[in-house]
Scaffold this motif. Sequence first.
Motif, PDB file in Angstrom:
ATOM      1  N   ALA A 111      11.819  20.649 -21.404  1.00 45.83           N
ATOM      2  CA  ALA A 111      11.896  20.500 -22.966  1.00 45.83           C
ATOM      3  C   ALA A 111      11.147  19.195 -23.099  1.00 45.83           C
ATOM      4  O   ALA A 111      11.654  18.137 -22.852  1.00 45.83           O
ATOM      5  CB  ALA A 111      13.086  20.536 -23.777  1.00 45.83           C
ATOM      6  N   VAL A 112       9.853  19.064 -23.826  1.00 49.75           N
ATOM      7  CA  VAL A 112       9.397  17.748 -24.510  1.00 49.75           C
ATOM      8  C   VAL A 112       9.983  17.533 -26.004  1.00 49.75           C
ATOM      9  O   VAL A 112       9.575  18.539 -26.531  1.00 49.75           O
ATOM     10  CB  VAL A 112       7.853  17.803 -24.515  1.00 49.75           C
ATOM     11  CG1 VAL A 112       7.581  16.429 -24.760  1.00 49.75           C
ATOM     12  CG2 VAL A 112       7.493  17.946 -22.869  1.00 49.75           C
ATOM     13  N   ILE A 113      10.640  16.776 -26.275  1.00 47.75           N
ATOM     14  CA  ILE A 113      11.416  16.558 -27.793  1.00 47.75           C
ATOM     15  C   ILE A 113      10.793  15.498 -28.284  1.00 47.75           C
ATOM     16  O   ILE A 113       9.926  14.566 -28.056  1.00 47.75           O
ATOM     17  CB  ILE A 113      12.876  16.411 -27.393  1.00 47.75           C
ATOM     18  CG1 ILE A 113      13.329  14.935 -27.089  1.00 47.75           C
ATOM     19  CG2 ILE A 113      13.693  17.572 -26.515  1.00 47.75           C
ATOM     20  CD1 ILE A 113      14.710  14.795 -27.119  1.00 47.75           C
ATOM     21  N   SER A 114      10.536  15.717 -29.868  1.00 48.72           N
ATOM     22  CA  SER A 114      10.124  14.477 -30.761  1.00 48.72           C
ATOM     23  C   SER A 114       8.879  13.982 -30.461  1.00 48.72           C
ATOM     24  O   SER A 114       8.438  13.032 -30.397  1.00 48.72           O
ATOM     25  CB  SER A 114      11.188  13.437 -30.863  1.00 48.72           C
ATOM     26  OG  SER A 114      12.521  13.839 -31.206  1.00 48.72           O
ATOM     27  N   ALA A 115       7.800  15.322 -30.200  1.00 53.30           N
ATOM     28  CA  ALA A 115       6.408  15.063 -29.788  1.00 53.30           C
ATOM     29  C   ALA A 115       5.856  15.539 -30.799  1.00 53.30           C
ATOM     30  O   ALA A 115       4.831  16.161 -30.887  1.00 53.30           O
ATOM     31  CB  ALA A 115       6.025  15.711 -28.655  1.00 53.30           C
ATOM     32  N   GLY A 116       5.653  14.394 -31.952  1.00 56.43           N
ATOM     33  CA  GLY A 116       4.927  14.374 -32.905  1.00 56.43           C
ATOM     34  C   GLY A 116       4.103  12.889 -33.178  1.00 56.43           C
ATOM     35  O   GLY A 116       3.884  12.474 -32.230  1.00 56.43           O
ATOM     36  N   TRP A 117       4.069  12.345 -34.235  1.00 53.08           N
ATOM     37  CA  TRP A 117       3.376  11.090 -34.314  1.00 53.08           C
ATOM     38  C   TRP A 117       4.452   9.836 -34.600  1.00 53.08           C
ATOM     39  O   TRP A 117       4.213   8.827 -34.224  1.00 53.08           O
ATOM     40  CB  TRP A 117       2.298  10.991 -35.078  1.00 53.08           C
ATOM     41  CG  TRP A 117       2.238  11.567 -36.594  1.00 53.08           C
ATOM     42  CD1 TRP A 117       1.714  12.623 -37.159  1.00 53.08           C
ATOM     43  CD2 TRP A 117       2.489  10.546 -37.942  1.00 53.08           C
ATOM     44  NE1 TRP A 117       2.001  12.710 -38.439  1.00 53.08           N
ATOM     45  CE2 TRP A 117       2.288  11.448 -38.789  1.00 53.08           C
ATOM     46  CE3 TRP A 117       2.879   9.303 -37.968  1.00 53.08           C
ATOM     47  CZ2 TRP A 117       2.660  10.836 -40.078  1.00 53.08           C
ATOM     48  CZ3 TRP A 117       3.016   8.779 -39.146  1.00 53.08           C
ATOM     49  CH2 TRP A 117       2.777   9.708 -40.266  1.00 53.08           C
ATOM     50  N   ASP A 118       5.502  10.295 -35.377  1.00 55.86           N
ATOM     51  CA  ASP A 118       6.478   9.353 -35.687  1.00 55.86           C
ATOM     52  C   ASP A 118       7.819  10.196 -35.858  1.00 55.86           C
ATOM     53  O   ASP A 118       8.278  10.745 -37.057  1.00 55.86           O
ATOM     54  CB  ASP A 118       6.306   8.479 -36.356  1.00 55.86           C
ATOM     55  CG  ASP A 118       7.246   7.304 -36.177  1.00 55.86           C
ATOM     56  OD1 ASP A 118       8.402   7.095 -35.833  1.00 55.86           O
ATOM     57  OD2 ASP A 118       6.634   5.896 -36.150  1.00 55.86           O
TER      58      ASP A 118
END
Lengths: 295, 295
Positions: A111-118
């Motif tokens: 799982a790759v989490i919180s993978a946006g810009w902020d």
Amino acid sequence: MEKIRVAVVGYGNIGKYAVSAVLAAKDMVLAGVVRREPDDDIGDIKVVTDIKELGTVDVALLCSPTRTIEEEAVKYLKMGINTVDSYDIHSTIYELKLMLEKVAKETGAVAVISAGWDPGSDSVVRALLEACAPKGITYTNFGPGMSMGHTVAVKAKEGVKNALSMTIPVGTSIHRRIVYVELNDGVNFSDVEKAIKQDPYFSSDETHVIQVSDVNEYIDKGHGVNMVRKGVSGQTDNQLFEFNMKINNPALTAQIMVSSARASKRQAPGAYTMIEIPMVDFLDMDKETAIRRLV
Amino acid sequence: MEKIRVAVVGYGNIGKYAVSAVLAAKDMVLAGVVRREPDDDIGDIKVVTDIKELGTVDVALLCSPTRTIEEEAVKYLKMGINTVDSYDIHSTIYELKLMLEKVAKETGAVAVISAGWDPGSDSVVRALLEACAPKGITYTNFGPGMSMGHTVAVKAKEGVKNALSMTIPVGTSIHRRIVYVELNDGVNFSDVEKAIKQDPYFSSDETHVIQVSDVNEYIDKGHGVNMVRKGVSGQTDNQLFEFNMKINNPALTAQIMVSSARASKRQAPGAYTMIEIPMVDFLDMDKETAIRRLV
């Protein structure tokens, strides 16, 4: 090289851009879109309610609302499918990691989490700047751009037909809020203005409320960040760093999720935030090419 | 937690700042300084010609000239000591990696290579921006600041007593060179000016040569970078990114080497550029703290 088969879960604002970004990625194939309610296919893109109808899926991009992420991620990880999300409640990211890590390790998924810009790319910049100047202060200034959370809070107020809350940076991590409201007939503007300014989402910020006849006239998906760090490298003060961007918000979120889908295929089973993954793993190039071109 | 024992190899410009940065790092102990020629201790810092005189050393920071890095790194890696360098010949970084990787794996050591600011932290930013917008162009603009390579090239010219070559950014990765020269008695300025402008280091750039009576009056260790990327996220154009810094050059290089020394203790045996290491590994905090504070 076999292409990575990606499913887009949710077809709202970010989901639409995620479909575009998967189609633009040379090392990926779009397996299809998963929605809660049955719907027609989109052109030649398959739309299903159950991911199993899409055949083999390597990675699911979770483009559903933040509050549903944990449940969705657990479901797909248990099926051995990697997940990528842009979960954005900063205070509980670590708890999400611990929970998903456990599930992912059981099935050998990632799982790759919180993978946006902020959180996401900004987090990488914040970590890099701490490595460059361990003592000091980083300011993250957002906008001008629409805040989803604040907009939703205004829309929930009595008498509000439609709303848009803009985040305006005034520096040193302080923000001004400018709220555009469209009111139902007969509603008193002053009452709504007062209710907004007293809301905990707004009460500690300088807030302006403006009544308009059609909120949709004011909506654009552009957003921005200005990050500033002044700090100390070793024992040398006054080291100055700045990171700026002006971007289409859902387009950037979707691209980072797609790059993270690639990275997920290169990690050992577990759950990772972006600062726990080498940057080279996000790129569609081999290590030699990346080092020769970028280092 | 046992502290990391670090030796600083070389005591020139970067070596001096590296000593400061190791002393400022709470998780490290300065084992001492290694120099080619015997020298007095510096205060209570041990100065030796052979690293074995320093007892256990976990990591050697190679602050010697770039041309000696390969030989130095091989020597320490063979002793099982991790190495960190700021090797800056971009075209041969990959070859250095392959060579050091082989040696490091034999002894179970780790080399972190090209860990300065360019190559180094700028490389991390370049890779991050490719993950955010895979199509597009990144411009890296340097300065204003002193270029070591260009300065050395001018000093080698006949009749030149001392020199300083400044790099001035004019945007889109194009640079102006302003060269300050101090000449020996009886030397014709026009001849020197012509020789500099014809040198391959300068012939393709706009170059100005200025004669001064004392070059040292003009030297300061400040430097800067302005990186700009305009690119495409998914299928959305005009995504705009910018990274700026104004920094003391050797202080930043030394700090990044110290942060990389820490990262070296967290990698499997081998040789790594900074884009191959998760950002969290460079920081003096555990993962939970880093995720809660920075993600």
